[in-house]
Write an enzyme that holds these catalytic residues in place. Structure first.
Site, PDB file in Angstrom:
ATOM      1  N   CYS A 108       0.802  -1.237   0.000  1.00  0.00           N
ATOM      2  CA  CYS A 108       0.000   0.000   0.000  1.00  0.00           C
ATOM      3  C   CYS A 108       0.835   1.288   0.000  1.00  0.00           C
ATOM      4  O   CYS A 108       0.407   2.283  -0.571  1.00  0.00           O
ATOM      5  CB  CYS A 108      -0.982  -0.008   1.162  1.00  0.00           C
ATOM      6  SG  CYS A 108      -2.056  -1.449   1.123  1.00  0.00           S
ATOM      7  N   HIS A 242      -3.488   7.037   3.207  1.00  0.00           N
ATOM      8  CA  HIS A 242      -3.941   5.799   2.548  1.00  0.00           C
ATOM      9  C   HIS A 242      -5.358   5.438   3.010  1.00  0.00           C
ATOM     10  O   HIS A 242      -5.630   5.362   4.212  1.00  0.00           O
ATOM     11  CB  HIS A 242      -2.957   4.668   2.884  1.00  0.00           C
ATOM     12  CG  HIS A 242      -3.411   3.320   2.440  1.00  0.00           C
ATOM     13  ND1 HIS A 242      -4.003   3.086   1.218  1.00  0.00           N
ATOM     14  CD2 HIS A 242      -3.375   2.108   3.059  1.00  0.00           C
ATOM     15  CE1 HIS A 242      -4.307   1.809   1.111  1.00  0.00           C
ATOM     16  NE2 HIS A 242      -3.940   1.185   2.208  1.00  0.00           N
ATOM     17  N   ASN A 272     -10.308   0.151  -0.261  1.00  0.00           N
ATOM     18  CA  ASN A 272      -8.846   0.184  -0.184  1.00  0.00           C
ATOM     19  C   ASN A 272      -8.278  -0.307  -1.511  1.00  0.00           C
ATOM     20  O   ASN A 272      -8.418  -1.482  -1.847  1.00  0.00           O
ATOM     21  CB  ASN A 272      -8.401  -0.720   0.976  1.00  0.00           C
ATOM     22  CG  ASN A 272      -6.897  -0.827   1.102  1.00  0.00           C
ATOM     23  OD1 ASN A 272      -6.148  -0.417   0.223  1.00  0.00           O
ATOM     24  ND2 ASN A 272      -6.445  -1.396   2.214  1.00  0.00           N
TER      25      ASN A 272
HETATM   26  O1  UT7 Z   1      -4.079  -1.507   3.393  1.00  0.00           O
HETATM   27  C1  UT7 Z   1      -3.630  -1.739   4.685  1.00  0.00           C
HETATM   28  C2  UT7 Z   1      -4.036  -3.053   5.193  1.00  0.00           C
HETATM   29  N1  UT7 Z   1      -5.307  -3.238   5.829  1.00  0.00           N
HETATM   30  C3  UT7 Z   1      -5.801  -2.481   6.849  1.00  0.00           C
HETATM   31  O2  UT7 Z   1      -5.403  -1.403   7.152  1.00  0.00           O
HETATM   32  C4  UT7 Z   1      -6.938  -3.093   7.624  1.00  0.00           C
HETATM   33  C5  UT7 Z   1      -6.758  -2.871   9.120  1.00  0.00           C
HETATM   34  N2  UT7 Z   1      -7.795  -3.491   9.904  1.00  0.00           N
HETATM   35  C6  UT7 Z   1      -9.113  -3.173   9.839  1.00  0.00           C
HETATM   36  O3  UT7 Z   1      -9.472  -2.313   9.065  1.00  0.00           O
HETATM   37  C7  UT7 Z   1     -10.095  -3.868  10.765  1.00  0.00           C
HETATM   38  O4  UT7 Z   1      -9.368  -4.688  11.670  1.00  0.00           O
HETATM   39  C8  UT7 Z   1     -11.128  -4.729   9.994  1.00  0.00           C
HETATM   40  C9  UT7 Z   1     -12.114  -3.813   9.273  1.00  0.00           C
HETATM   41  C10 UT7 Z   1     -10.448  -5.637   8.984  1.00  0.00           C
HETATM   42  C11 UT7 Z   1     -11.924  -5.595  10.960  1.00  0.00           C
HETATM   43  O5  UT7 Z   1     -12.537  -4.799  11.968  1.00  0.00           O
HETATM   44  P1  UT7 Z   1     -12.423  -5.217  13.508  1.00  0.00           P
HETATM   45  O6  UT7 Z   1     -13.183  -4.224  14.269  1.00  0.00           O
HETATM   46  O7  UT7 Z   1     -10.961  -5.336  13.803  1.00  0.00           O
HETATM   47  O8  UT7 Z   1     -13.183  -6.587  13.573  1.00  0.00           O
HETATM   48  P2  UT7 Z   1     -12.621  -8.027  13.943  1.00  0.00           P
HETATM   49  O9  UT7 Z   1     -11.713  -8.548  12.871  1.00  0.00           O
HETATM   50  O10 UT7 Z   1     -12.108  -8.040  15.327  1.00  0.00           O
HETATM   51  O11 UT7 Z   1     -13.959  -8.860  13.894  1.00  0.00           O
HETATM   52  C12 UT7 Z   1     -15.040  -8.618  14.804  1.00  0.00           C
HETATM   53  C13 UT7 Z   1     -16.195  -9.527  14.449  1.00  0.00           C
HETATM   54  C14 UT7 Z   1     -15.786 -10.987  14.320  1.00  0.00           C
HETATM   55  O12 UT7 Z   1     -16.857 -11.784  14.823  1.00  0.00           O
HETATM   56  P3  UT7 Z   1     -16.774 -12.413  16.301  1.00  0.00           P
HETATM   57  O13 UT7 Z   1     -15.533 -13.263  16.304  1.00  0.00           O
HETATM   58  O14 UT7 Z   1     -16.693 -11.236  17.225  1.00  0.00           O
HETATM   59  O15 UT7 Z   1     -18.049 -13.187  16.400  1.00  0.00           O
HETATM   60  C15 UT7 Z   1     -15.695 -11.199  12.833  1.00  0.00           C
HETATM   61  O16 UT7 Z   1     -15.919 -12.545  12.451  1.00  0.00           O
HETATM   62  O17 UT7 Z   1     -16.737  -9.161  13.177  1.00  0.00           O
HETATM   63  C16 UT7 Z   1     -16.802 -10.320  12.341  1.00  0.00           C
HETATM   64  N3  UT7 Z   1     -16.658  -9.903  10.953  1.00  0.00           N
HETATM   65  C17 UT7 Z   1     -17.694  -9.527  10.174  1.00  0.00           C
HETATM   66  N4  UT7 Z   1     -19.005  -9.462  10.433  1.00  0.00           N
HETATM   67  C18 UT7 Z   1     -19.800  -9.040   9.432  1.00  0.00           C
HETATM   68  C19 UT7 Z   1     -15.501  -9.775  10.245  1.00  0.00           C
HETATM   69  N5  UT7 Z   1     -15.783  -9.336   9.003  1.00  0.00           N
HETATM   70  C20 UT7 Z   1     -17.133  -9.172   8.938  1.00  0.00           C
HETATM   71  C21 UT7 Z   1     -18.016  -8.741   7.925  1.00  0.00           C
HETATM   72  N6  UT7 Z   1     -19.334  -8.691   8.214  1.00  0.00           N
HETATM   73  N7  UT7 Z   1     -17.595  -8.361   6.699  1.00  0.00           N
END
Ligand code: UT7
Length: 315
Positions: A108, A242, A272
């Site tokens: 990125c 970004h 992204n």
């Molecule tokens: O380009 C640079 C690289 N990437 C980034 O900068 C991404 C950095 N990270 C993020 O943006 C965030 O961590 C995410 C958007 C990817 C995820 O958000 P989060 O608040 O960190 O959520 P999480 O991964 O901790 O997941 C929370 C819950 C989980 O369920 P449980 O285990 O609490 O039951 C996931 O399974 O949300 C669930 N989940 C979803 N639910 C509905 C994960 N993806 C989804 C989804 N829809 N698309």
């Protein structure tokens, strides 16, 4: 160097959160709240290199320069169908460009890395005009059964033309090598001699850890670069960060204590787009007439590697 032309191009297919929720266990509410993304443009029947051609053609038109004037072409690209020759050669053949060229894969922050390289070549007296293009299709990296990654990405290309000038006030690159937080692998052709196990693994991401890295790398990187070049954050007109996640940008704004209006965003409708995110945003803001001569612009990006980088330039 000085930016004298910008261009960008997006695939025509727009995928909304609602469309994703038709085949994934997700919702517009979850994606909007956690990422700020409402829709994204993704590759369907286009070839990503043709979006690269469109973006560089627009940037060249704005600059008033022709392909014969360009001394160096740098392309940032993480994945594409083309393995060799590089994306730079594929695009160059289509536009009739024949200067030295190469591809970089810095994930990125690729645009900031490319700016740093362009400036280094310029300061070494090797080039007068440089074309940079970031041409990315990250929608082809995750599994589209993996709701935690595939909802994040959009595709596209962004380009800039740089010429002589001292408008790049500084760049700062950072690496914290850690290949476990964000990666993808793919197998090569088998040979009679390869005996080790190889697997193709779609994009894997430890989201929360990458989130923390992003916020820290951006706030520290930008602060130390501004200190180094002697520019106060209050004097920065625009922070072009970004576009990975609106919550990452909100956290950066909180830590940096600068008005949110100085952080233009397009993530709601772009997602992204890896290294293309910063030059697409730059082009969209430029074409809206947001930048005035003398404006101080900070660029900051972070991603797989883990790599990050910041640049400060005067418009
Ligand atoms: O380009 C640079 C690289 N990437 C980034 O900068 C991404 C950095 N990270 C993020 O943006 C965030 O961590 C995410 C958007 C990817 C995820 O958000 P989060 O608040 O960190 O959520 P999480 O991964 O901790 O997941 C929370 C819950 C989980 O369920 P449980 O285990 O609490 O039951 C996931 O399974 O949300 C669930 N989940 C979803 N639910 C509905 C994960 N993806 C989804 C989804 N829809 N698309």
């Amino acid at each position: 160097m000085r930016i004298i032309g910008t261009g960008s191009a997006l695939p025509k297919k727009i995928v909304t959160n609602q469309m994703l929720s038709e085949f994934l266990d997700t919702s517009d509410e979850w994606i909007t709240t956690r990422t700020g993304i409402k829709s994204r443009h993704v590759i369907s029947d286009e070839k990503i290199e043709d979006l690269g051609v469109e973006a560089v053609t627009k940037a060249l038109e704005m600059s008033g320069l022709g392909v014969k004037d360009i001394d160096l072409f740098i392309v940032s690209n993480v994945v594409s169908e083309q393995v060799t020759p590089g994306m730079s050669c594929v695009v160059a053949e289509k536009i009739g460009l024949s200067c030295p060229m190469f591809d970089i894969n810095c994930a990125c922050p690729g645009f900031v890395y490319a700016l740093d390289m362009a400036e280094a070549y310029y300061k070494a007296g090797k080039v007068r005009n440089v074309l940079i293009a970031c041409i990315e299709e990250p929608s082809r990296m995750p599994s589209w059964n993996d709701r935690s990654t595939c909802v994040l990405f959009g595709d596209g290309a962004g380009a800039v033309v740089l010429t002589e000038g001292d408008n790049i006030k500084g760049t700062k690159l950072n690496a914290q090598p850690d290949t476990d937080k964000l990666y993808m692998t793919r197998t090569l052709e088998p040979t009679p001699f390869v005996t080790k196990a190889e697997t193709s693994i779609p994009l894997q991401m430890k989201g929360r850890e990458v989130f923390r890295f992003a916020v820290e790398a951006c706030t520290h990187g930008v602060k130390s670069l501004l200190d180094e070049v002697g520019i106060k954050k209050e004097d920065v007109s625009w922070f072009m960060v970004h576009q990975a996640n609106k919550r990452i940008i909100d956290s950066i704004i909180d830590f940096m204590q600068v008005p949110a209006e100085r952080f233009p965003i397009n993530i709601q409708e772009r997602g992204n787009s890896s290294s293309a995110s910063c030059p697409i945003l730059l082009d969209e803001c430029n074409r809206k007439g947001m930048f005035k001569k003398g404006d101080i612009i900070v660029l900051s990006a972070f991603g797989a590697g883990l790599l990050s980088g910041a640049a400060v330039l005067e418009w």
